[in-house]
Design an enzyme around this catalytic site. Structure first.
Site, PDB file in Angstrom:
ATOM      1  N   HIS A 234      41.184  45.102  43.504  1.00 57.49           N
ATOM      2  CA  HIS A 234      40.022  45.347  42.672  1.00 57.49           C
ATOM      3  C   HIS A 234      38.789  44.789  43.394  1.00 57.49           C
ATOM      4  O   HIS A 234      38.694  43.580  43.605  1.00 57.49           O
ATOM      5  CB  HIS A 234      40.208  44.644  41.311  1.00 57.49           C
TER       6      HIS A 234
ATOM      7  N   LYS B 204      43.692  50.855  43.321  1.00 60.94           N
ATOM      8  CA  LYS B 204      43.636  49.383  43.361  1.00 60.94           C
ATOM      9  C   LYS B 204      44.976  48.798  43.843  1.00 60.94           C
ATOM     10  O   LYS B 204      45.048  47.654  44.260  1.00 60.94           O
ATOM     11  CB  LYS B 204      43.248  48.832  41.983  1.00 60.94           C
TER      12      LYS B 204
END
Lengths: 341, 89, 399
Positions: free
Chosen positions: C328, C323
């Site tokens: 995300h 991430k």
């Protein structure tokens, strides 16, 4: 699909909080009255069917997780608790693993609208208390917290056929031995955004709200009960398959029936919306119940109510088998058969 | 002194409305702890919402979590912070 | 059950190979947001992808393609790449299992803005309502491939991607189908970006998973789709095999709607389930693609769960969160991170998070902060989300 039994069911609908008011409306074939919903910028109020406030107010609504939630979570919890009935204690104490499948089309639409409205006005002061409640899986998360169950928990979104897809998923978990009990819920909440959106497609479908829940288990004992005989493969509406063709395919797979089968269909009472289902089932001569003609179109909750009505009729010995036929609004046609053993 | 009492009542009403509390505004004591064990039981999402409400309704900016812990401790603490802001101009 | 096709699009680029190169080097696709006005927001960056206008091989009409929104085109891009690589023929019995959290949200936002200015105005509004719904986006992909079958959408917040691939694995494993197309997609939208910012969850500095000074996550967008089939079916077609799925666990954290239990009890449960089903011991896992959002709470809870799950093997465990590279991706995160595990196993390398400088002392495992070669046989991917959805997948290298 045999070997899976429906052992509990619950409902919250415009008829009231519980299965009994729902069944009463169906038995009397008396449509619930509508209420005018004023929609910003819309010329006239739109008739809808709302869930009445609960009297008395159920104690579970005081659970901290339900303090900030919108109505879809409250209806979900009420229908689920009614369906679970006496099994609640064994779940909350951790003796039995409960798998949950929550299905919806519009999900937590009212908080999503309110939050986006605040973002448009000023993102810096958009309400943090609203945003977490906008996620599709908020209702099933609150329910899992209330039930103190940590097992597998899916939220599935789609048109009203998704409830029967969810039923098949939960049945699969039971057959794999992943859980001891399956809880499958269909719920929808009412909002002017949904009511006005529906108006762009048909002006005579009455939008409504509520929730329905089924509890399913593996059939251990051979005694009397209601069994899921079969859930059809969903037939999608695609470039190659029209809604009418999909509904006919599901109709043909359902086969001819004895006189003692009740058809619980998904007709809404709006002619052009119902055309495919009405035509495909025009040869049906047996008993028939159209739940949504009486209680309006609450998408996922409507399919759940159809299953609740079917299960209740079988448990009262009115029929020996029931076909729940769901013609979804923009995804699929699908049907299920329940039989009284 | 009645404007401080009126301010506290206004803060309690804001709390009930913003936090969707299931109790009446009068049910919140001025000095009751709002967070932590045997308090009103609010959590960090409620705290963020109160920070937004104080900004929207009184122009009071709570800059960071440390400041929030002090200002949001109780209705008294919030009233005091608002009064200081108003006094400070 | 094996993976015989994969498609990926993220802020690192379009396609399996470019993404593999980007993850291997630890590139970062986080940049200023251009899709919507972020002037009123605390944070102004996200991992935006470059979304193609055309979809080679699509059977959708140009009109229908031009009307498809950002998220649909991300899905179609990844779906077609997986389909082409799998070599499957068209069929009308293909289960499509997808994960998303926002579906066509930008269309919902445009619909809402129009209802405020001219409420009863018709133009474009019905199309927006339809294409906003995730099941319609799933049908768009099947139509684009010339297939039919079923569409199942799982919306379990940030764990959806792993749930969808796990559910697909179980669908094949239980004999309900011998091949399934599964994945996840999400496009950036203002409502969700402002939502995470209102919770002060976005990092005002830089997303630094498992860093002692971490201060939040970065959002991203993208899609990943995998073609899954039985080994017999793959062998029968002598298809190339990207890797194998050998375990899946899923559980629910009932601690709080948005915050994990500090000890990560539910994360531990989903990891235990996955390892049990896979029949392996934690010490056999060579790489863990953590959920690792970079928030204070997630990484602390996940570290506690990883420490407890690995036991004495924890000090040899190699963990990273991609991430830091692509942000995300919410509904797509679990699917893209499954692809990362398959890439790492295939290429025998460990994807680093370059932004992590001082590893949080709570982590008793090794956090990968520099690119590295490694001999990998088994990889594990965690995904946790709002609502307490927890899911774990385990992959094995195919040799």
């Amino acid at each position: 699909m045999s070997g899976i039994r429906v052992t509990g069911w619950g409902a919250v609908s415009p008829a009231g909080w519980g299965v009994l008011p729902l069944i009463e409306v169906c038995t009397n074939a008396q449509p619930c009255e509508t209420a005018p919903l004023t929609c910003p910028g819309w010329p006239k109020p739109i008739p809808v069917r709302r869930v009445p406030p609960p009297t008395p107010r159920p104690t579970f609504l005081a659970h901290p997780r339900l303090r900030r939630s919108s109505s879809i979570s409250l209806h979900t919890a009420a229908a689920a608790l009614e369906a679970l009935g006496p099994r609640l204690e064994a779940i909350q104490s951790g003796q039995r693993r409960l798998g949950i499948v929550f299905t919806s089309l519009t999900g937590c639409v009212s908080y999503s609208r309110r939050f986006y409205d605040e973002v448009l006005k000023d993102p810096a002061t958009a309400s943090p208390i609203l945003f977490p409640e906008t996620v599709f899986n908020a209702p099933s998360s609150h329910l899992a917290a209330y039930l103190n169950t940590q097992a597998i928990n899916y939220t599935m979104i789609g048109d009203p056929g998704t409830f029967l897809q969810g039923l098949a998923v939960a049945a699969g978990w039971l057959l794999d031995g992943r859980v001891d009990l399956g809880l499958v819920i269909g719920a929808e909440e009412l909002d002017w955004l949904v009511a006005t959106a529906q108006r762009r497609f048909s002006s005579d479908v009455v939008i409504s709200e509520g929730a329905g829940a089924l509890v399913i288990e593996r059939a251990e004992a051979s005694g009397p009960g209601i069994e899921i005989d079969r859930i059809s493969e969903p037939v999608l509406y695609t470039a190659a398959t029209s809604q009418a063709a999909a509904v006919r395919r599901v109709r043909n797979e359902a086969g001819v029936d004895n006189a003692d089968t009740v058809l619980v269909d998904s007709l809404t009472g709006a002619p052009h919306v119902d055309r495919a289902e009405a035509n495909a089932w025009s040869d049906w001569t047996g008993p028939r119940i159209s739940v949504k003609k009486l209680l309006g179109e609450p998408f996922a909750a409507g399919s759940a109510w159809q299953c609740v009505v079917a299960a209740e009729h079988l448990s009262r010995g009115r029929h020996s088998s029931a076909i729940v036929n769901v013609v979804g609004c923009n995804q699929q046609a699908i049907a299920a058969r329940l039989v009284a053993r | 002194m009645d404007d401080i009492a009126a301010l506290k009542t206004r803060i309690k009403e804001l709390m009930v409305e913003n936090l969707m509390l299931q109790i009446p505004a009068a049910g919140i004591a001025d000095d009751q702890a709002l967070f932590g064990p045997d308090s009103l039981g609010l959590d960090s999402v409620d705290a963020l919402q109160l920070v937004v409400a104080l900004d929207k309704n009184f122009g009071l900016k709570v800059p960071n979590p440390e400041a929030a812990r002090l200002v949001l401790a109780s209705v008294n603490a919030m009233a005091e912070a608002v009064r200081q802001k108003q006094a400070g101009g | 059950m094996v993976v015989t096709g994969g498609g990926v699009i993220t802020a690192l680029g379009q396609g399996w190979a470019p993404n593999a190169a980007g993850f291997r080097a630890g590139h970062c696709g986080i940049r200023p947001v251009s899709l919507f006005d972020v002037s009123g927001q605390r944070v102004k960056v996200a991992a935006e992808a470059v979304v193609p206008e055309t979809i080679p091989g699509s059977r959708l009409s140009p009109k229908r393609l031009s009307r498809s929104d950002r998220a649909t085109r991300l899905l179609l891009t990844a779906g077609h790449e997986a389909w082409t690589q799998s070599g499957w023929e068209t069929t009308d019995r293909l289960p499509l299992i997808l994960a998303t959290t926002s579906g066509g949200m930008p269309l919902g936002e445009a619909y809402y803005r129009d209802t405020l200015t001219h409420p009863t105005h018709r133009r474009q509004q019905p199309t927006r309502i339809l294409s906003y719904q995730a099941q319609r986006q799933g049908i768009d992909l099947l139509d684009s491939l010339g297939c039919s079958g079923s569409v199942s959408i799982i919306a379990n917040a940030c764990a959806s991607g792993s749930n969808a691939i796990g559910h697909a694995w179980e669908t094949v494993r239980s004999g309900q189908a011998d091949r399934v197309l599964a994945g996840g997609y999400d496009g950036l939208c203002h409502l969700v970006f402002a939502g995470f910012d209102s919770l002060q969850a976005l990092s005002p500095t830089q997303c630094r998973p498992f860093d002692a000074a971490r201060d939040g996550l970065a959002l991203g967008e993208g899609a990943a789709v995998l073609a899954l089939e039985t080994l017999e079916s793959a062998r029968h077609r002598s298809a190339d095999i990207l890797g194998e799925i050998i375990g899946y666990g899923a559980s629910t954290d009932t601690h709080h709607l948005t915050q994990p239990h500090p000890e990560g009890a539910a994360a531990l449960a989903s990891m235990h389930q996955a390892t049990q089903v896979a029949g392996i011991h934690p010490s056999e896992v060579h790489y863990i693609n953590a959920h690792g959002t970079g928030t204070v709470l997630n990484d602390a809870a996940e570290a506690a769960a990883l420490n407890a799950w690995a036991g004495e093997a924890v000090s040899h465990l190699h963990v990273s969160s991609t991430k830091a590279s692509v942000g995300h991706l919410l509904g797509a995160a679990g699917a893209v991170e499954a692809a990362v595990c398959l890439m790492a196993l295939d290429g025998q390398w460990l994807p680093p998070s370059l932004s992590t400088v001082t590893v949080d002392p709570a982590c008793r495992f090794q956090v990968i902060t520099q690119p590295a070669q490694a001999s990998l046989n088994i990889a594990l991917s965690n995904s946790f989300g709002f609502g307490g959805a927890n899911a774990t997948l385990i992959f094995r290298r195919w040799t």
